[in-house]
Scaffold this motif. Structure first.
Motif, PDB file in Angstrom:
ATOM      1  N   MET A   4      50.198  37.904  25.669  1.00 24.03           N
ATOM      2  CA  MET A   4      48.997  38.576  26.153  1.00 24.03           C
ATOM      3  C   MET A   4      49.165  38.916  27.629  1.00 24.03           C
ATOM      4  N   ALA A   5      48.587  40.016  28.071  1.00 28.66           N
ATOM      5  CA  ALA A   5      48.687  40.458  29.459  1.00 28.66           C
ATOM      6  C   ALA A   5      47.328  40.962  29.936  1.00 28.66           C
ATOM      7  N   ALA A   6      47.175  41.031  31.248  1.00 25.47           N
ATOM      8  CA  ALA A   6      45.947  41.543  31.856  1.00 25.47           C
ATOM      9  C   ALA A   6      46.320  42.560  32.923  1.00 25.47           C
ATOM     10  N   ARG A   7      45.409  43.466  33.217  1.00 26.28           N
ATOM     11  CA  ARG A   7      45.644  44.435  34.293  1.00 26.28           C
ATOM     12  C   ARG A   7      45.710  43.691  35.621  1.00 26.28           C
ATOM     13  N   VAL A   8      46.609  44.134  36.497  1.00 29.25           N
ATOM     14  CA  VAL A   8      46.787  43.444  37.769  1.00 29.25           C
ATOM     15  C   VAL A   8      45.544  43.570  38.653  1.00 29.25           C
ATOM     16  N   ASP A   9      44.896  44.725  38.678  1.00 34.99           N
ATOM     17  CA  ASP A   9      43.705  44.853  39.524  1.00 34.99           C
ATOM     18  C   ASP A   9      42.572  43.961  39.024  1.00 34.99           C
ATOM     19  N   SER A  10      42.418  43.882  37.717  1.00 36.15           N
ATOM     20  CA  SER A  10      41.389  43.035  37.129  1.00 36.15           C
ATOM     21  C   SER A  10      41.684  41.558  37.389  1.00 36.15           C
ATOM     22  N   TRP A  11      42.944  41.183  37.292  1.00 40.35           N
ATOM     23  CA  TRP A  11      43.315  39.780  37.501  1.00 40.35           C
ATOM     24  C   TRP A  11      43.112  39.373  38.966  1.00 40.35           C
ATOM     25  N   ILE A  12      43.519  40.246  39.913  1.00 42.31           N
ATOM     26  CA  ILE A  12      43.360  39.942  41.338  1.00 42.31           C
ATOM     27  C   ILE A  12      41.883  39.730  41.669  1.00 42.31           C
ATOM     28  N   TRP A  13      41.031  40.564  41.092  1.00 39.84           N
ATOM     29  CA  TRP A  13      39.596  40.433  41.326  1.00 39.84           C
ATOM     30  C   TRP A  13      39.026  39.185  40.648  1.00 39.84           C
ATOM     31  N   SER A  14      39.463  38.920  39.427  1.00 40.20           N
ATOM     32  CA  SER A  14      38.886  37.806  38.668  1.00 40.20           C
ATOM     33  C   SER A  14      39.227  36.449  39.266  1.00 40.20           C
ATOM     34  N   VAL A  15      40.387  36.322  39.934  1.00 37.18           N
ATOM     35  CA  VAL A  15      40.741  35.041  40.552  1.00 37.18           C
ATOM     36  C   VAL A  15      40.393  35.008  42.040  1.00 37.18           C
ATOM     37  N   ARG A  16      39.574  35.964  42.476  1.00 37.27           N
ATOM     38  CA  ARG A  16      38.972  35.986  43.802  1.00 37.27           C
ATOM     39  C   ARG A  16      39.952  36.179  44.951  1.00 37.27           C
ATOM     40  N   LEU A  17      41.016  36.984  44.725  1.00 38.54           N
ATOM     41  CA  LEU A  17      41.891  37.343  45.840  1.00 38.54           C
ATOM     42  C   LEU A  17      41.305  38.529  46.608  1.00 38.54           C
ATOM     43  N   THR A  18      40.440  39.323  45.948  1.00 38.88           N
ATOM     44  CA  THR A  18      39.680  40.380  46.610  1.00 38.88           C
ATOM     45  C   THR A  18      38.216  40.219  46.217  1.00 38.88           C
ATOM     46  N   LYS A  19      37.333  40.795  47.021  1.00 37.54           N
ATOM     47  CA  LYS A  19      35.899  40.655  46.744  1.00 37.54           C
ATOM     48  C   LYS A  19      35.432  41.519  45.582  1.00 37.54           C
ATOM     49  N   THR A  20      35.996  42.741  45.459  1.00 38.22           N
ATOM     50  CA  THR A  20      35.553  43.637  44.402  1.00 38.22           C
ATOM     51  C   THR A  20      36.755  44.171  43.633  1.00 38.22           C
ATOM     52  N   ARG A  21      36.496  44.633  42.431  1.00 35.21           N
ATOM     53  CA  ARG A  21      37.579  45.217  41.641  1.00 35.21           C
ATOM     54  C   ARG A  21      38.007  46.547  42.253  1.00 35.21           C
ATOM     55  N   ALA A  22      37.075  47.248  42.854  1.00 33.60           N
ATOM     56  CA  ALA A  22      37.419  48.509  43.516  1.00 33.60           C
ATOM     57  C   ALA A  22      38.396  48.266  44.669  1.00 33.60           C
ATOM     58  N   GLN A  23      38.194  47.181  45.424  1.00 34.03           N
ATOM     59  CA  GLN A  23      39.129  46.833  46.497  1.00 34.03           C
ATOM     60  C   GLN A  23      40.503  46.496  45.923  1.00 34.03           C
ATOM     61  N   ALA A  24      40.529  45.812  44.798  1.00 36.15           N
ATOM     62  CA  ALA A  24      41.800  45.452  44.166  1.00 36.15           C
ATOM     63  C   ALA A  24      42.541  46.707  43.709  1.00 36.15           C
ATOM     64  N   ALA A  25      41.829  47.638  43.095  1.00 37.20           N
ATOM     65  CA  ALA A  25      42.450  48.879  42.629  1.00 37.20           C
ATOM     66  C   ALA A  25      42.925  49.714  43.819  1.00 37.20           C
ATOM     67  N   ALA A  26      42.124  49.759  44.890  1.00 34.64           N
ATOM     68  CA  ALA A  26      42.515  50.515  46.079  1.00 34.64           C
ATOM     69  C   ALA A  26      43.758  49.911  46.723  1.00 34.64           C
ATOM     70  N   ALA A  27      43.853  48.590  46.743  1.00 39.32           N
ATOM     71  CA  ALA A  27      45.038  47.927  47.297  1.00 39.32           C
ATOM     72  C   ALA A  27      46.276  48.263  46.471  1.00 39.32           C
ATOM     73  N   CYS A  28      46.120  48.344  45.156  1.00 34.62           N
ATOM     74  CA  CYS A  28      47.242  48.724  44.288  1.00 34.62           C
ATOM     75  C   CYS A  28      47.673  50.159  44.573  1.00 34.62           C
ATOM     76  N   ARG A  29      46.715  51.071  44.644  1.00 33.78           N
ATOM     77  CA  ARG A  29      47.041  52.477  44.901  1.00 33.78           C
ATOM     78  C   ARG A  29      47.681  52.670  46.267  1.00 33.78           C
ATOM     79  N   ALA A  30      47.308  51.834  47.250  1.00 34.59           N
ATOM     80  CA  ALA A  30      47.847  51.951  48.604  1.00 34.59           C
ATOM     81  C   ALA A  30      49.220  51.296  48.739  1.00 34.59           C
ATOM     82  N   GLY A  31      49.666  50.610  47.696  1.00 34.91           N
ATOM     83  CA  GLY A  31      50.979  49.971  47.745  1.00 34.91           C
ATOM     84  C   GLY A  31      50.950  48.578  48.344  1.00 34.91           C
ATOM     85  N   HIS A  32      49.785  47.951  48.416  1.00 33.43           N
ATOM     86  CA  HIS A  32      49.661  46.614  48.991  1.00 33.43           C
ATOM     87  C   HIS A  32      49.804  45.505  47.960  1.00 33.43           C
TER      88      HIS A  32
END
Length: 122
Positions: free
Chosen positions: A1-29
């Motif tokens: 089983m796998a999960a989306r990286v942006d969803s996982w980063i948000w769900s384990v509280r490495l970012t405050k919002t899922r939008a921030q997680a997705a933006a960090a992915c798009r920015a190459g962070h």
């Protein structure tokens, strides 16, 4: 089983919002196993995820997958944090502070501030 990286980063509280997680992915962070990750890239247990957020790089190893946001105690068990410790507060550069009510800086004040910051204007 796998999960989306942006969803996982948000769900384990490495970012405050899922939008921030997705933006960090798009920015190459965000990198998964050393490779730049898009928001929909899957992660699985054992993957290394590097997230540059808030001026600090977090290096974590995935232990559990979550797609819904979980509480801090559960989130802490979802990964192993291999990040270097943050620098002590004494070593962080202090921002220039003007007295309240001092008004707008003069040209001389601005030049002194620029010199302090290391900004060169010609």
């Amino acid at each position: 089983m796998a999960a989306r990286v942006d969803s996982w980063i948000w769900s384990v509280r490495l970012t405050k919002t899922r939008a921030q997680a997705a933006a960090a992915c798009r920015a190459g962070h965000v990198k998964v196993n050393g490779e730049r990750a898009k928001p929909a890239q899957p992660v699985k247990p054992g993957d290394e995820v590097r997230v540059l957020h808030g001026g600090r790089e977090r290096i974590v190893e995935v232990r559990e997958l979550h797609t819904k946001r979980v509480g801090p105690p559960v989130a802490a068990e979802a990964y192993v944090d291999n990040s270097p410790p943050p620098p002590p507060r004494e070593h962080v550069a202090v921002a220039a502070v003007r007295d309240r009510g001092a008004g707008r800086p003069t040209k001389r004040d601005r030049r002194e501030l620029d010199e302090l910051r290391g900004v060169r204007r010609d």
